[in-house]
Write a protein that holds these residues in place. Structure first.
Motif, PDB file in Angstrom:
ATOM      1  N   ALA A 116       7.751  -9.112  -6.886  1.00 35.59           N
ATOM      2  CA  ALA A 116       6.838  -9.045  -8.027  1.00 35.59           C
ATOM      3  C   ALA A 116       6.038  -7.756  -8.013  1.00 35.59           C
ATOM      4  CB  ALA A 116       5.900 -10.253  -8.020  1.00 35.59           C
ATOM      5  N   LYS A 117       5.520  -7.368  -6.856  1.00 33.18           N
ATOM      6  CA  LYS A 117       4.748  -6.129  -6.750  1.00 33.18           C
ATOM      7  C   LYS A 117       5.598  -4.935  -7.164  1.00 33.18           C
ATOM      8  CE  LYS A 117       1.161  -5.232  -5.323  1.00 33.18           C
ATOM      9  NZ  LYS A 117      -0.138  -4.926  -5.981  1.00 33.18           N
ATOM     10  N   ALA A 118       6.832  -4.884  -6.680  1.00 29.70           N
ATOM     11  CA  ALA A 118       7.712  -3.775  -7.033  1.00 29.70           C
ATOM     12  C   ALA A 118       7.997  -3.763  -8.533  1.00 29.70           C
ATOM     13  CB  ALA A 118       9.018  -3.873  -6.249  1.00 29.70           C
ATOM     14  N   TYR A 119       8.234  -4.940  -9.109  1.00 31.38           N
ATOM     15  CA  TYR A 119       8.495  -5.027 -10.555  1.00 31.38           C
ATOM     16  C   TYR A 119       7.309  -4.505 -11.356  1.00 31.38           C
ATOM     17  CZ  TYR A 119       9.398  -7.027 -15.159  1.00 31.38           C
ATOM     18  OH  TYR A 119       9.579  -7.196 -16.507  1.00 31.38           O
ATOM     19  N   GLU A 120       6.116  -4.875 -10.934  1.00 33.20           N
ATOM     20  CA  GLU A 120       4.906  -4.440 -11.637  1.00 33.20           C
ATOM     21  C   GLU A 120       4.664  -2.940 -11.495  1.00 33.20           C
ATOM     22  OE1 GLU A 120       2.155  -7.088  -9.794  1.00 33.20           O
ATOM     23  OE2 GLU A 120       3.002  -8.855 -10.812  1.00 33.20           O
ATOM     24  N   PRO A 167       2.535 -19.527  -7.922  1.00 32.29           N
ATOM     25  CA  PRO A 167       1.270 -19.783  -7.197  1.00 32.29           C
ATOM     26  C   PRO A 167       0.884 -18.733  -6.166  1.00 32.29           C
ATOM     27  CG  PRO A 167       2.501 -21.812  -7.469  1.00 32.29           C
ATOM     28  CD  PRO A 167       3.381 -20.734  -7.982  1.00 32.29           C
ATOM     29  N   HIS A 168       1.864 -18.101  -5.531  1.00 35.64           N
ATOM     30  CA  HIS A 168       1.565 -17.094  -4.508  1.00 35.64           C
ATOM     31  C   HIS A 168       2.217 -15.760  -4.871  1.00 35.64           C
ATOM     32  CE1 HIS A 168      -0.072 -20.274  -1.929  1.00 35.64           C
ATOM     33  NE2 HIS A 168       0.965 -20.995  -2.338  1.00 35.64           N
ATOM     34  N   ALA A 169       2.243 -15.460  -6.150  1.00 35.07           N
ATOM     35  CA  ALA A 169       2.893 -14.227  -6.613  1.00 35.07           C
ATOM     36  C   ALA A 169       2.247 -12.986  -6.022  1.00 35.07           C
ATOM     37  CB  ALA A 169       2.859 -14.167  -8.140  1.00 35.07           C
ATOM     38  N   GLU A 170       1.002 -13.098  -5.630  1.00 34.29           N
ATOM     39  CA  GLU A 170       0.285 -11.921  -5.131  1.00 34.29           C
ATOM     40  C   GLU A 170       0.834 -11.412  -3.807  1.00 34.29           C
ATOM     41  OE1 GLU A 170      -1.578 -15.285  -2.961  1.00 34.29           O
ATOM     42  OE2 GLU A 170      -0.946 -14.957  -5.049  1.00 34.29           O
ATOM     43  N   ILE A 171       1.638 -12.205  -3.106  1.00 33.57           N
ATOM     44  CA  ILE A 171       2.207 -11.711  -1.852  1.00 33.57           C
ATOM     45  C   ILE A 171       3.720 -11.514  -1.982  1.00 33.57           C
ATOM     46  CG2 ILE A 171       0.417 -12.463  -0.270  1.00 33.57           C
ATOM     47  CD1 ILE A 171       3.581 -14.516  -0.640  1.00 33.57           C
ATOM     48  N   SER A 172       4.220 -11.452  -3.206  1.00 30.55           N
ATOM     49  CA  SER A 172       5.651 -11.245  -3.431  1.00 30.55           C
ATOM     50  C   SER A 172       5.982  -9.760  -3.476  1.00 30.55           C
ATOM     51  CB  SER A 172       6.086 -11.901  -4.745  1.00 30.55           C
ATOM     52  OG  SER A 172       7.355 -11.427  -5.146  1.00 30.55           O
ATOM     53  N   LEU A 173       6.867  -9.309  -2.592  1.00 29.55           N
ATOM     54  CA  LEU A 173       7.335  -7.927  -2.604  1.00 29.55           C
ATOM     55  C   LEU A 173       8.093  -7.630  -3.889  1.00 29.55           C
ATOM     56  CD1 LEU A 173       7.645  -5.286  -0.904  1.00 29.55           C
ATOM     57  CD2 LEU A 173       9.820  -6.228  -0.102  1.00 29.55           C
ATOM     58  N   ASP A 214       0.826  -1.202   0.000  1.00 34.35           N
ATOM     59  CA  ASP A 214       0.000   0.000   0.000  1.00 34.35           C
ATOM     60  C   ASP A 214       0.866   1.260   0.000  1.00 34.35           C
ATOM     61  OD1 ASP A 214      -2.829   0.902   0.093  1.00 34.35           O
ATOM     62  OD2 ASP A 214      -2.149   1.926   1.901  1.00 34.35           O
ATOM     63  N   LEU A 215       1.949   1.255   0.765  1.00 30.63           N
ATOM     64  CA  LEU A 215       2.859   2.402   0.768  1.00 30.63           C
ATOM     65  C   LEU A 215       3.497   2.597  -0.601  1.00 30.63           C
ATOM     66  CD1 LEU A 215       4.591   1.850   4.234  1.00 30.63           C
ATOM     67  CD2 LEU A 215       2.954   3.663   3.650  1.00 30.63           C
ATOM     68  N   MET A 216       3.804   1.507  -1.275  1.00 34.39           N
ATOM     69  CA  MET A 216       4.364   1.583  -2.626  1.00 34.39           C
ATOM     70  C   MET A 216       3.327   2.148  -3.604  1.00 34.39           C
ATOM     71  SD  MET A 216       6.117  -2.153  -2.283  1.00 34.39           S
ATOM     72  CE  MET A 216       6.431  -2.491  -4.018  1.00 34.39           C
ATOM     73  N   GLU A 217       2.111   1.643  -3.523  1.00 33.52           N
ATOM     74  CA  GLU A 217       1.057   2.097  -4.431  1.00 33.52           C
ATOM     75  C   GLU A 217       0.709   3.571  -4.216  1.00 33.52           C
ATOM     76  OE1 GLU A 217      -1.868  -0.792  -3.462  1.00 33.52           O
ATOM     77  OE2 GLU A 217      -1.176  -2.249  -4.968  1.00 33.52           O
ATOM     78  N   LYS A 218       0.865   4.048  -2.985  1.00 32.09           N
ATOM     79  CA  LYS A 218       0.614   5.460  -2.677  1.00 32.09           C
ATOM     80  C   LYS A 218       1.780   6.363  -3.090  1.00 32.09           C
ATOM     81  CE  LYS A 218      -2.625   5.315   1.257  1.00 32.09           C
ATOM     82  NZ  LYS A 218      -3.149   3.944   1.181  1.00 32.09           N
ATOM     83  N   GLY A 219       2.872   5.765  -3.553  1.00 32.22           N
ATOM     84  CA  GLY A 219       4.025   6.563  -3.956  1.00 32.22           C
ATOM     85  C   GLY A 219       4.891   7.005  -2.801  1.00 32.22           C
ATOM     86  N   LEU A 220       4.721   6.383  -1.634  1.00 33.96           N
ATOM     87  CA  LEU A 220       5.505   6.765  -0.470  1.00 33.96           C
ATOM     88  C   LEU A 220       6.809   5.973  -0.346  1.00 33.96           C
ATOM     89  CD1 LEU A 220       2.592   7.232   2.072  1.00 33.96           C
ATOM     90  CD2 LEU A 220       3.875   9.006   0.864  1.00 33.96           C
ATOM     91  N   ILE A 221       6.957   4.953  -1.163  1.00 35.34           N
ATOM     92  CA  ILE A 221       8.215   4.217  -1.300  1.00 35.34           C
ATOM     93  C   ILE A 221       8.513   4.118  -2.789  1.00 35.34           C
ATOM     94  CG2 ILE A 221       9.371   1.985  -1.021  1.00 35.34           C
ATOM     95  CD1 ILE A 221       7.600   1.507   1.440  1.00 35.34           C
TER      96      ILE A 221
END
Length: 321
Positions: A166-170, A158-164, A79-86
């Motif tokens: 993967a989220k950062a890459y996306e 299988p659990h990519a949705e909780i990968s830090l 959430d902090l990443m999505e808000k642009g705070l990281i």
């Protein structure tokens, strides 16, 4: 010419499937973000500094040790990443291993006491896939963190949705992995290419340094890294200050905020480093991040606490900004 010294023959190793390992942690510990009733005053200040840095497009850097991954704080960080705070995350090699195992199997962390006794510690087949991912990514000119995040995301583990990673890459946020050769279990494996690990990780260091070029009016945070974080930050900051001082026109990188969250019992005033006769003098985050590098214009804050308490508090403070 080759070395005159004998090297260990890795072909003698027996590498077992992860199905044979008892893992201590699974995805059940990964929390949904929940607002905290109380927030440490310093974390409120840092949250405000992050929002100000976002507005100025200054660096908002998070540095973490592997226990952050193992504490289940991923969704708070998302959430902090999505808000642009990281906008940059620096990690050690263990973070990549735990994140990959979580994404692949939904569990991670072995009992060191058990598996070091029988010589099986770290020697698990699926975890060793990281060596191939790193080598392939390196041939493509990727940093170590980008290679891992790209693989997890594009292969939809299988659990990519909780990968830090993967989220950062996306989100287009660099995760830089600062590996020490021989530090991580994947370096035990017969398929480890030390040259690829070193080149990919050094590329990440240069990516990290490039992020610090925007540190003026920015924020650097360290959650639980006693050696990696303060050391890479110190060297990268020296590089960017050197380049800024030699630029035309000259620039300065002095007005920024640092935060350290850890379990050390530091005094209330962390603006002065401990004497050399005190064991706390050798706690690098204190003298490096909280004193020396902010001595001529910056601000520093220390909050003592477990990651499962401090990260939710920072998130709670930032959620209303």
């Amino acid at each position: 010419m080759s070395s005159k010294y004998t090297q260990f023959d890795r072909s003698r190793l027996k590498v077992l499937p992860l199905a044979d390992r008892r893992s201590l942690i699974d995805t059940g510990l990964i929390e949904a973000p929940t607002m905290c009733a109380e927030v440490h005053p310093s974390l409120r200040i840092v949250a405000e500094e992050l929002a100000a840095a976002r507005k100025k497009n200054s660096a908002r850097v998070l540095m973490i040790g592997a226990h952050v991954i193992r504490s289940g704080m991923q969704r708070y960080l998302f959430d902090l990443m999505e808000k642009g705070l990281i906008n940059c995350i620096a990690v050690n090699g263990a973070c990549a291993i735990h994140d990959f195992e979580f994404a692949l199997l939904g569990q991670t962390t072995e009992c060191v006491a058990t598996y070091i006794s029988n010589g099986q510690f770290g020697l698990w087949q699926e975890t060793g896939q990281l060596n191939k991912i790193i080598s392939n990514g390196n041939t493509q000119g990727l940093g170590l963190g980008e290679a891992v995040g790209k693989y997890i995301s594009e292969n939809n583990l299988p659990h990519a949705e909780i990968s830090l990673f993967a989220k950062a890459y996306e989100l287009g946020i660099p995760v830089t992995v600062h590996a020490g050769i021989g530090y991580d279990i994947i370096h035990e494996h017969p398929n480890c290419n030390g040259a690829a690990v070193g080149e990919a990780s050094y590329r990440d260091f240069l990516i990290f340094a490039a992020q610090l070029e925007q540190l003026e009016y920015g924020v650097v945070m360290n959650f639980g890294s006693a050696v990696m974080a303060p050391e890479i930050y110190l060297k990268a900051l020296a590089m960017v200050r050197n380049a800024a001082a030699n630029a035309t026109p000259k620039r300065s990188i002095r007005n920024f905020t640092t935060l350290v969250c850890d379990l050390h019992d530091l005094p209330e005033n962390v603006g002065n480093e401990a004497p050399k006769s005190d064991a706390q003098y050798y706690f690098r985050p204190w003298k490096t991040m909280l004193v020396r590098t902010v001595a001529d214009g910056g601000r520093s804050y220390y909050v003592r606490g477990f990651h499962a308490r401090t990260i939710p508090q920072l998130w709670s403070a930032a959620s209303n900004l």
